[in-house]
Design a protein around this motif. Structure first.
Motif, PDB file in Angstrom:
ATOM      1  N   ARG A  34      -8.852   2.402  -7.375  1.00 17.45           N
ATOM      2  CA  ARG A  34      -9.736   3.155  -6.485  1.00 17.45           C
ATOM      3  C   ARG A  34      -9.973   2.409  -5.179  1.00 17.45           C
ATOM      4  N   ASP A  35     -10.087   1.080  -5.272  1.00 18.47           N
ATOM      5  CA  ASP A  35     -10.259   0.290  -4.054  1.00 18.47           C
ATOM      6  C   ASP A  35      -9.017   0.352  -3.176  1.00 18.47           C
ATOM      7  N   MET A  36      -7.859   0.332  -3.809  1.00 16.44           N
ATOM      8  CA  MET A  36      -6.616   0.421  -3.042  1.00 16.44           C
ATOM      9  C   MET A  36      -6.524   1.756  -2.314  1.00 16.44           C
ATOM     10  N   GLU A  37      -6.897   2.825  -3.000  1.00 15.95           N
ATOM     11  CA  GLU A  37      -6.813   4.163  -2.394  1.00 15.95           C
ATOM     12  C   GLU A  37      -7.773   4.331  -1.229  1.00 15.95           C
ATOM     13  N   SER A  38      -8.916   3.639  -1.272  1.00 14.50           N
ATOM     14  CA  SER A  38      -9.920   3.806  -0.229  1.00 14.50           C
ATOM     15  C   SER A  38      -9.808   2.761   0.881  1.00 14.50           C
ATOM     16  N   SER A  39      -8.879   1.815   0.751  1.00 18.76           N
ATOM     17  CA  SER A  39      -8.762   0.726   1.721  1.00 18.76           C
ATOM     18  C   SER A  39      -7.718   1.017   2.782  1.00 18.76           C
ATOM     19  N   GLN A  40      -7.925   0.433   3.958  1.00 23.57           N
ATOM     20  CA  GLN A  40      -6.944   0.480   5.032  1.00 23.57           C
ATOM     21  C   GLN A  40      -5.990  -0.703   4.872  1.00 23.57           C
ATOM     22  N   VAL A  41      -4.861  -0.633   5.569  1.00 26.72           N
ATOM     23  CA  VAL A  41      -3.893  -1.725   5.493  1.00 26.72           C
ATOM     24  C   VAL A  41      -4.532  -3.037   5.913  1.00 26.72           C
ATOM     25  N   GLY A  42      -5.392  -2.993   6.930  1.00 32.39           N
ATOM     26  CA  GLY A  42      -6.057  -4.201   7.388  1.00 32.39           C
ATOM     27  C   GLY A  42      -6.923  -4.837   6.315  1.00 32.39           C
ATOM     28  N   ASP A  43      -7.557  -4.012   5.483  1.00 30.32           N
ATOM     29  CA  ASP A  43      -8.383  -4.540   4.388  1.00 30.32           C
ATOM     30  C   ASP A  43      -7.526  -5.284   3.373  1.00 30.32           C
ATOM     31  N   ILE A  44      -6.379  -4.703   3.046  1.00 29.82           N
ATOM     32  CA  ILE A  44      -5.486  -5.332   2.068  1.00 29.82           C
ATOM     33  C   ILE A  44      -4.848  -6.582   2.671  1.00 29.82           C
ATOM     34  N   ALA A  45      -4.535  -6.531   3.964  1.00 32.50           N
ATOM     35  CA  ALA A  45      -3.990  -7.722   4.625  1.00 32.50           C
ATOM     36  C   ALA A  45      -4.976  -8.876   4.564  1.00 32.50           C
ATOM     37  N   ALA A  46      -6.274  -8.575   4.703  1.00 31.77           N
ATOM     38  CA  ALA A  46      -7.308  -9.613   4.606  1.00 31.77           C
ATOM     39  C   ALA A  46      -7.352 -10.194   3.199  1.00 31.77           C
ATOM     40  N   LEU A  47      -7.176  -9.340   2.171  1.00 33.67           N
ATOM     41  CA  LEU A  47      -7.158  -9.836   0.798  1.00 33.67           C
ATOM     42  C   LEU A  47      -5.963 -10.763   0.569  1.00 33.67           C
ATOM     43  N   VAL A  48      -4.806 -10.373   1.116  1.00 36.75           N
ATOM     44  CA  VAL A  48      -3.615 -11.224   0.985  1.00 36.75           C
ATOM     45  C   VAL A  48      -3.853 -12.560   1.678  1.00 36.75           C
ATOM     46  N   THR A  78       0.824  -1.214   0.000  1.00 34.73           N
ATOM     47  CA  THR A  78       0.000   0.000   0.000  1.00 34.73           C
ATOM     48  C   THR A  78       0.857   1.263   0.000  1.00 34.73           C
ATOM     49  N   ARG A  79       1.971   1.226   0.725  1.00 37.50           N
ATOM     50  CA  ARG A  79       2.825   2.412   0.752  1.00 37.50           C
ATOM     51  C   ARG A  79       3.489   2.630  -0.614  1.00 37.50           C
ATOM     52  N   LEU A  80       3.921   1.546  -1.254  1.00 37.78           N
ATOM     53  CA  LEU A  80       4.548   1.681  -2.561  1.00 37.78           C
ATOM     54  C   LEU A  80       3.555   2.132  -3.625  1.00 37.78           C
ATOM     55  N   CYS A  81       2.295   1.743  -3.484  1.00 39.20           N
ATOM     56  CA  CYS A  81       1.276   2.183  -4.443  1.00 39.20           C
ATOM     57  C   CYS A  81       1.114   3.698  -4.407  1.00 39.20           C
ATOM     58  N   ARG A  82       1.365   4.291  -3.264  1.00 35.54           N
ATOM     59  CA  ARG A  82       1.267   5.756  -3.145  1.00 35.54           C
ATOM     60  C   ARG A  82       2.343   6.448  -3.973  1.00 35.54           C
ATOM     61  N   TYR A  83       3.469   5.748  -4.175  1.00 34.33           N
ATOM     62  CA  TYR A  83       4.586   6.357  -4.894  1.00 34.33           C
ATOM     63  C   TYR A  83       4.652   5.897  -6.345  1.00 34.33           C
ATOM     64  N   SER A  84       3.679   5.094  -6.767  1.00 37.98           N
ATOM     65  CA  SER A  84       3.699   4.557  -8.126  1.00 37.98           C
ATOM     66  C   SER A  84       3.242   5.598  -9.133  1.00 37.98           C
TER      67      SER A  84
END
Length: 459
Positions: A309-323, A262-268
């Protein structure tokens, strides 16, 4: 910090270690479809120990124990050659393993605090395959001694670098080999080396796995950015405090891969409509195989994509659940399907395997050397249980893959502290690495940073 153009490692001598039991004449070790797929990459491990554990390697018992363990891995002492179809195989001719002795002009502590990734690679012996590849060793060991005259540690320190072509084996396999060497040195029995392993059914109708299709379609002719490396160590307390706020089954890998992604996506600067993460796991776990393990290569790559758009609106916990859910969904049939497809390409190619892929890239690739429950204990033991003397664990283990391109690589592995502590090694475009090293969300976890280059963020 000294410049990486002035490495502080001085090579002194090269010798050859051979197997204690010669291999029979004419024996070859054919490489699998997956081995061929990994041909663009190399594997590098560096084990750091507080004390000089040996005398002169020429006479030390460690050379005898190395010869004994090499008798179990005859392909390591062989040389690459081609079969009649043009595929790679290893001629087991007892040519031996090259062992390089070197000195480092600083203490172990100072090295870990001040050296960078490019300097650290001088602790591993590697060169590209020459034109006459039949004389080229697929496996190298570099024996690095800290200069005792300026070493602030009582008794000095030692770093042992191990390198091999990824065609010879993956990271887990390399850890297994090194662990076996140390067990032989301490006169300990080895765990069983044979067990059920995934095999291909050679199904020519298998579909191309999504990861290979995506990697091929995203190949770019543009000039690749210069890559840099850094290591972050996260304590048990920082990980446990965070996991309590996430899904109850979330693992340190779920969290750390999601955090850095998620942090790297901010710099992409990508214009893609999705962000994709390539997740690499050891498929041996899905086949209930004990460690140490074979086959030599058993890493499985899959792709997790999230709408921008989903990545931008998601919290780290949401992405961790997807992983977490993505990993839970990987089953044996997916592994076998990938092996079937790779093998089918050989049939379509008239007996020759397909050209190798850029496996670690072009998408951000995250390697999981971190299991759950008993798996976690086994993997930590495999890495930090590699002791030449009882109780003398490595104070740090570096783990790298060569020829990483595209968006880079994250390797998540246990830390020597044990528990939930984790070590994350990054290989990323230098500008993004510089941003991550200053990222507030990561620094709030108070990681220890090792082997980190001096980087400047371009404006």
């Amino acid at each position: 910090m000294p410049s990486s153009s002035r490495p502080r490692v001085s090579l002194h001598s090269v010798l050859t270690a051979v197997s204690s039991k010669p291999v029979g004449s004419g024996i070859t070790h054919p490489l699998s479809a997956l081995d061929h797929a990994m041909a663009l990459h190399t594997v590098h491990l560096i084990f750091y120990y507080h004390h000089n554990l040996f005398g002169s390697f020429d006479l030390d018992p460690s050379r005898e124990s190395l010869s004994r363990v090499l008798s179990l891995y005859p392909m390591i002492t062989g040389r690459f050659t081609r079969d009649t179809h043009g595929n790679w195989e290893i001629k087991c001719n007892d040519a031996g393993v090259r062992v390089i002795k070197a000195t480092v002009d600083t203490t172990l502590h100072q090295w870990l605090q001040s050296a960078d990734g490019s300097q650290e690679m001088h602790l591993t012996a590697w060169d590209d395959m020459p034109h006459d590849f039949q004389t080229w060793s697929p496996f190298r060991i570099q024996w690095e001694w800290e200069d005792l005259q300026i070493n602030e540690f009582e008794g000095g320190g030692v770093a042992i670098g191990v390198s091999c072509s990824h065609m010879v084996g993956d990271l887990t396999w390399a850890f297994s080999f090194f662990n076996s060497w140390t067990r032989f040195h301490r006169h300990l029995p080895l765990p069983p080396l044979s067990h059920p392993t995934p095999t291909s059914n050679s199904n020519s109708n298998s579909k191309q796995p999504p990861y290979f299709a995506a990697a091929t379609s995203s190949a770019s002719p543009n000039k690749m950015p210069i890559m840099g490396t850094a290591t972050f160590k996260f304590s048990t307390s920082s990980i446990s405090d965070t996991l309590r706020q996430l899904h109850p089954n979330a693992t340190p890998f779920d969290f750390l891969s999601a955090l850095f992604w998620t942090r790297l996506c901010r710099y992409s600067s990508s214009n893609n409509i999705t962000h994709s993460l390539s997740i690499c796991i050891d498929s041996r776990k899905l086949f209930n195989s004990p460690l140490p393990t074979s086959p030599a290569n058993a890493f499985h790559f899959s792709l997790l994509s999230v709408d921008v758009r989903d990545m931008e609106s998601s919290q780290v916990g949401d992405i961790a659940a997807l992983v977490h859910n993505h990993l839970e969904a990987i089953k044996e049939d997916q592994i076998l399907s990938t092996l079937d497809w790779l093998e089918s390409q050989r049939q379509l190619g008239g007996g020759k395997y397909r050209e190798p892929s850029q496996m670690y890239g072009p998408y951000l690739t995250c390697v999981c050397l971190d299991g759950n429950g008993r798996e976690r204990e086994l993997e930590s033991s495999l890495i930090y249980g590699a002791m030449f003397e009882e109780g003398e664990k490595a104070v740090h283990v570096s783990c790298h893959v060569g020829n990483v391109e595209g968006e880079g690589l994250l390797i998540v592995m246990p830390s020597p502290e044990g528990g939930l502590a984790r070590t994350v090694t990054l290989t990323l475009p230098q500008n993004q690495l510089a941003l991550l090293c200053q990222d507030e969300a990561i620094l709030n976890l108070q990681p220890t940073m090792l082997l980190t280059p001096t980087l400047h963020v371009s404006q």
